[in-house]
Scaffold this motif. Structure first.
Motif, PDB file in Angstrom:
ATOM      1  N   MET A   1      33.270   0.777  20.579  1.00 43.51           N
ATOM      2  CA  MET A   1      32.159   0.103  19.943  1.00 43.51           C
ATOM      3  C   MET A   1      31.558  -0.884  20.944  1.00 43.51           C
ATOM      4  N   PRO A   2      30.252  -0.806  21.193  1.00 41.46           N
ATOM      5  CA  PRO A   2      29.633  -1.711  22.164  1.00 41.46           C
ATOM      6  C   PRO A   2      29.536  -3.141  21.640  1.00 41.46           C
ATOM      7  N   ALA A   3      29.522  -4.060  22.586  1.00 39.23           N
ATOM      8  CA  ALA A   3      29.419  -5.485  22.247  1.00 39.23           C
ATOM      9  C   ALA A   3      28.333  -6.122  23.101  1.00 39.23           C
ATOM     10  N   ARG A   4      27.970  -7.317  22.725  1.00 42.03           N
ATOM     11  CA  ARG A   4      26.952  -8.089  23.429  1.00 42.03           C
ATOM     12  C   ARG A   4      27.562  -9.426  23.802  1.00 42.03           C
ATOM     13  N   ILE A   5      27.422  -9.825  25.043  1.00 43.10           N
ATOM     14  CA  ILE A   5      27.908 -11.123  25.510  1.00 43.10           C
ATOM     15  C   ILE A   5      26.675 -11.972  25.819  1.00 43.10           C
ATOM     16  N   PHE A   6      26.612 -13.142  25.196  1.00 46.49           N
ATOM     17  CA  PHE A   6      25.454 -14.010  25.393  1.00 46.49           C
ATOM     18  C   PHE A   6      25.893 -15.457  25.285  1.00 46.49           C
ATOM     19  N   GLN A   7      25.044 -16.335  25.794  1.00 50.16           N
ATOM     20  CA  GLN A   7      25.309 -17.760  25.717  1.00 50.16           C
ATOM     21  C   GLN A   7      24.725 -18.292  24.422  1.00 50.16           C
ATOM     22  N   ASN A   8      25.447 -19.206  23.795  1.00 52.38           N
ATOM     23  CA  ASN A   8      25.005 -19.779  22.525  1.00 52.38           C
ATOM     24  C   ASN A   8      23.639 -20.431  22.736  1.00 52.38           C
ATOM     25  N   PRO A   9      22.609 -20.016  21.985  1.00 51.39           N
ATOM     26  CA  PRO A   9      21.270 -20.567  22.216  1.00 51.39           C
ATOM     27  C   PRO A   9      21.133 -21.999  21.724  1.00 51.39           C
ATOM     28  N   MET A  10      20.163 -22.675  22.282  1.00 52.05           N
ATOM     29  CA  MET A  10      19.878 -24.047  21.884  1.00 52.05           C
ATOM     30  C   MET A  10      19.206 -24.031  20.513  1.00 52.05           C
ATOM     31  N   ASN A  11      19.573 -24.961  19.666  1.00 47.26           N
ATOM     32  CA  ASN A  11      18.989 -25.055  18.339  1.00 47.26           C
ATOM     33  C   ASN A  11      17.528 -25.473  18.455  1.00 47.26           C
ATOM     34  N   ALA A  12      16.639 -24.754  17.794  1.00 46.97           N
ATOM     35  CA  ALA A  12      15.211 -25.048  17.883  1.00 46.97           C
ATOM     36  C   ALA A  12      14.838 -26.336  17.164  1.00 46.97           C
ATOM     37  N   THR A  20      25.974 -25.426  23.645  1.00 41.45           N
ATOM     38  CA  THR A  20      25.227 -24.388  24.358  1.00 41.45           C
ATOM     39  C   THR A  20      25.976 -23.874  25.571  1.00 41.45           C
ATOM     40  N   SER A  21      27.140 -24.428  25.879  1.00 44.48           N
ATOM     41  CA  SER A  21      27.895 -23.956  27.036  1.00 44.48           C
ATOM     42  C   SER A  21      28.836 -22.817  26.680  1.00 44.48           C
ATOM     43  N   LYS A  22      28.968 -22.495  25.402  1.00 43.26           N
ATOM     44  CA  LYS A  22      29.861 -21.417  24.970  1.00 43.26           C
ATOM     45  C   LYS A  22      29.229 -20.054  25.226  1.00 43.26           C
ATOM     46  N   TRP A  23      30.093 -19.076  25.520  1.00 43.69           N
ATOM     47  CA  TRP A  23      29.674 -17.683  25.632  1.00 43.69           C
ATOM     48  C   TRP A  23      30.277 -16.931  24.462  1.00 43.69           C
ATOM     49  N   ILE A  24      29.498 -16.067  23.835  1.00 43.47           N
ATOM     50  CA  ILE A  24      29.913 -15.389  22.618  1.00 43.47           C
ATOM     51  C   ILE A  24      29.939 -13.882  22.847  1.00 43.47           C
ATOM     52  N   LEU A  25      31.024 -13.248  22.400  1.00 46.02           N
ATOM     53  CA  LEU A  25      31.127 -11.793  22.393  1.00 46.02           C
ATOM     54  C   LEU A  25      30.957 -11.353  20.946  1.00 46.02           C
ATOM     55  N   GLN A  26      29.930 -10.560  20.699  1.00 46.75           N
ATOM     56  CA  GLN A  26      29.589 -10.146  19.345  1.00 46.75           C
ATOM     57  C   GLN A  26      29.403  -8.630  19.352  1.00 46.75           C
ATOM     58  N   PHE A  27      30.022  -7.945  18.408  1.00 48.37           N
ATOM     59  CA  PHE A  27      29.933  -6.488  18.348  1.00 48.37           C
ATOM     60  C   PHE A  27      28.593  -6.052  17.769  1.00 48.37           C
ATOM     61  N   GLU A  28      28.065  -4.969  18.321  1.00 44.55           N
ATOM     62  CA  GLU A  28      26.825  -4.390  17.813  1.00 44.55           C
ATOM     63  C   GLU A  28      27.109  -3.705  16.476  1.00 44.55           C
ATOM     64  N   PRO A  29      26.151  -3.682  15.562  1.00 44.21           N
ATOM     65  CA  PRO A  29      26.375  -3.037  14.268  1.00 44.21           C
ATOM     66  C   PRO A  29      26.580  -1.528  14.434  1.00 44.21           C
ATOM     67  N   ALA A  30      27.597  -0.986  13.745  1.00 43.73           N
ATOM     68  CA  ALA A  30      27.892   0.443  13.812  1.00 43.73           C
ATOM     69  C   ALA A  30      27.068   1.237  12.815  1.00 43.73           C
ATOM     70  N   GLU A  31      26.667   0.611  11.737  1.00 39.84           N
ATOM     71  CA  GLU A  31      25.842   1.294  10.735  1.00 39.84           C
ATOM     72  C   GLU A  31      24.835   0.314  10.164  1.00 39.84           C
ATOM     73  N   ALA A  32      23.765   0.850   9.649  1.00 39.69           N
ATOM     74  CA  ALA A  32      22.698   0.008   9.088  1.00 39.69           C
ATOM     75  C   ALA A  32      23.125  -0.571   7.745  1.00 39.69           C
ATOM     76  N   ARG A  33      22.603  -1.735   7.437  1.00 38.62           N
ATOM     77  CA  ARG A  33      22.861  -2.323   6.119  1.00 38.62           C
ATOM     78  C   ARG A  33      22.028  -1.591   5.079  1.00 38.62           C
ATOM     79  N   LYS A  34      22.571  -1.496   3.885  1.00 38.37           N
ATOM     80  CA  LYS A  34      21.835  -0.860   2.788  1.00 38.37           C
ATOM     81  C   LYS A  34      21.983  -1.710   1.544  1.00 38.37           C
TER      82      LYS A  34
END
Length: 92
Positions: A1-12, A20-34
């Motif tokens: 299952m693919p994942a995305r690694i990104f830096q925590n964005p700054m709050n608008a 904002t110095s944290k790095w997050i590993l988040q899995f891509e969705p495997a199926e669409a929400r219904k």
């Protein structure tokens, strides 16, 4: 299952740079929400969507993904430069 690694964005809504110095590993969705037929709420059977791992730097997030055989893509946050300006500069 693919994942995305990104830096925590700054709050608008705030000008601070907390968390904002944290790095997050988040899995891509495997199926669409219904929509649920009874309640109408959106949901899916994908439990990996709930997993979000935090790391102190990008290298440790990559090392974790490599160790566990997780395919990943890295999204780097663009460097933001602030234009420091005083209120009095509006009247020159």
């Amino acid at each position: 299952m693919p994942a995305r690694i990104f830096q925590n964005p700054m709050n608008a809504m705030q000008s601070g740079r907390a968390l904002t110095s944290k790095w997050i590993l988040q899995f891509e969705p495997a199926e669409a929400r219904k929509a649920d037929p009874l309640t109408g709420w959106a949901g899916s059977g994908d439990t990996q969507r709930q997993v979000e791992l935090e790391f102190s730097d990008m290298e440790s997030a990559k090392a974790y993904a490599d160790k566990h055989g997780i395919r990943y893509s890295v999204t780097e946050t663009p460097h933001k430069t602030l234009k420091i300006q005083a209120y009095a500069d509006n009247f020159h």
